[in-house]
Design an enzyme around this catalytic site. Structure first.
Site, PDB file in Angstrom:
ATOM      1  CE1 TYR A 220     -26.191  59.938  75.121  1.00  0.00           C
ATOM      2  CE2 TYR A 220     -25.002  58.210  76.199  1.00  0.00           C
ATOM      3  CZ  TYR A 220     -25.230  58.899  75.180  1.00  0.00           C
ATOM      4  OH  TYR A 220     -23.874  59.035  74.323  1.00  0.00           O
TER       5      TYR A 220
ATOM      6  N   PRO B 215     -19.374  49.336  78.527  1.00  0.00           N
ATOM      7  CG  PRO B 215     -21.236  50.418  79.345  1.00  0.00           C
ATOM      8  CD  PRO B 215     -19.882  49.415  79.753  1.00  0.00           C
ATOM      9  CG  MET B 216     -15.959  51.334  75.602  1.00  0.00           C
ATOM     10  SD  MET B 216     -14.473  50.625  75.298  1.00  0.00           S
ATOM     11  CE  MET B 216     -14.767  49.209  75.196  1.00  0.00           C
ATOM     12  CB  THR B 217     -20.645  54.541  71.386  1.00  0.00           C
ATOM     13  OG1 THR B 217     -21.334  54.994  72.377  1.00  0.00           O
ATOM     14  CG2 THR B 217     -20.998  54.939  69.971  1.00  0.00           C
TER      15      THR B 217
ATOM     16  CD  GLN C 115     -24.867  51.056  78.337  1.00  0.00           C
ATOM     17  OE1 GLN C 115     -24.643  51.836  77.223  1.00  0.00           O
ATOM     18  NE2 GLN C 115     -24.148  51.440  79.435  1.00  0.00           N
TER      19      GLN C 115
ATOM     20  N   GLY D  79     -28.205  54.965  82.701  1.00  0.00           N
ATOM     21  CA  GLY D  79     -28.580  56.096  83.366  1.00  0.00           C
ATOM     22  C   GLY D  79     -27.569  57.345  83.523  1.00  0.00           C
ATOM     23  CB  ALA D  80     -24.016  57.038  83.089  1.00  0.00           C
ATOM     24  CG  ASN D  81     -21.762  58.221  79.751  1.00  0.00           C
ATOM     25  OD1 ASN D  81     -21.628  58.354  80.928  1.00  0.00           O
ATOM     26  ND2 ASN D  81     -21.731  57.278  78.999  1.00  0.00           N
TER      27      ASN D  81
ATOM     28  CB  ALA E 276     -26.207  52.542  74.301  1.00  0.00           C
TER      29      ALA E 276
END
Length: 367
Positions: A172, A24-26, A100, A168-170, A58
């Site tokens: 957030y 997953p990449m913004t 995601q 559930g990462a980065n 996301a």
């Protein structure tokens, strides 16, 4: 180590044609209101069809959780038609589409939220420049956000996705509830390590219950997490071992470690003998498949990651060369594009958001 060009089947029955996954990449390519754009669909379509699965950027499950402009929305039924187009764009040549889902928590600002104050587990700002003071979420709001994750899962099912990944990462919101830095609560949602896991526990149980109750076949649920924080107090690898132990006993289909480099070593003096990836894989002990990730550029990297993971996610390399996966699969690594010029942006469907990401992460590749 497993072979990356062979199929992989999750316990819920979904089969991937190979073990390569796009991370997953913004993108920051959606409309201001969270509706997907044609440019965004083109971006996904260009990179799909070769890998086993593609995890989207996301998608926000609640209006209070929008993290940035151009973010994909999943907090209302009106997004289902656009999400269906996204799923269809990804599902070429048997590539599976994973949505995601997330809430940004304190990692946003009031301008993004239309003037509303940002929210978090506790009224503690993030340790980053110009971070705003969040408002502590009430229990009613917490329960509402949990319902948001459940509703977003239903929408993903209706839109034709093959699964969801709980983000559930980065740093957030889910990570914020688990972190002793951002969660200073003294009620049922915070305090001890066990209570700081409560929000995660409720979200995971809620999402998996929606999938199980829906009767949908071959629809998977994954969970992505970051192993450590640099804040004091913050999440340490020993805390993450507890998290992994709890999640490994849940009806999840995989865990996904968020790392910028798969060779990264822990900041803790107690865990310097192996990479974080190796420690986490050992801790899971085969209970769930693990997706490894982080600065994967070559076939050698793929093979190294799969020494301590069942699946491998790649991000930046696929931005630069949309056909990176096929060239790896075909043993044509010499044909992989390694550098970019500003003239490549239109051909590669790279937006301002993605271009900024690449400039920040790998300036040596941009000419």
């Amino acid at each position: 180590m497993t072979e990356f060009d062979t199929p992989f089947t999750f316990k819920r029955g979904l089969q991937l044609k190979n073990k390569l996954v796009i991370a997953p990449m913004t993108t920051k390519m959606s409309f201001y209101d969270g509706v997907i754009t044609t440019d965004e669909l083109d971006y996904y379509s260009l990179r799909s069809g070769e890998v086993g699965a593609f995890i989207t950027a996301a998608a926000n499950v609640h209006e209070s959780g929008k993290g940035w402009e151009g973010e994909l929305g999943a907090y209302d039924d009106r997004f289902i038609p656009g999400l269906a187009k996204l799923a269809a764009a990804i599902k070429k040549n048997h590539t599976k589409a994973i949505l995601q889902i997330f809430h940004g928590g304190r990692m946003t600002d009031s301008k993004v939220l239309g003037g509303a104050q940002i929210v978090a587990p506790s009224a503690v700002p993030a340790e980053r420049p110009d971070a705003q003071m969040p408002r502590e979420l009430s229990e009613t709001e917490i329960l509402e956000i949990i319902e948001g994750f459940k509703d977003a899962t239903r929408r993903a099912i209706e839109a034709g996705f093959d699964g969801v990944e709980i983000h559930g990462a980065n740093t957030y919101l889910l990570q914020q509830f688990f972190s002793p830095h951002s969660n200073r609560r003294t009620d049922a949602w915070g305090g001890t390590l066990e209570k700081r896991f409560t929000f995660i526990n409720e979200v995971v149980d809620g999402v998996t219950s929606v999938v199980d109750a829906s009767g949908v076949k071959n629809f998977i649920v994954g969970y992505r997490f970051s192993p450590e924080e640099y804040e004091e107090p913050g999440i340490r690898l020993s805390d993450t071992f507890y998290l992994v132990d709890q999640l490994s006993n849940k009806p999840l289909d995989y865990l996904h470690l968020s790392l910028n480099d798969y060779t990264r070593i822990s900041v803790s003096e107690d865990y310097k003998e192996k990479t974080i990836l190796a420690y986490i894989h050992e801790r899971i002990n085969g209970k769930l498949p693990l997706i490894g990730v982080g600065n994967v550029r070559t076939k050698h990297d793929v093979q190294n990651v799969l020494t301590h993971a069942e699946l491998i996610a790649v991000g930046r390399s696929v931005l630069i060369d949309p056909h990176w996966a096929q060239k790896i699969l075909d043993n044509q690594e010499n044909l992989i594009r390694r550098e970019l010029s500003s003239y490549d942006r239109e051909e590669l469907k790279i937006s301002n958001g993605v271009w900024g990401f690449l400039q920040g992460m790998m300036p040596e590749r941009l000419k």
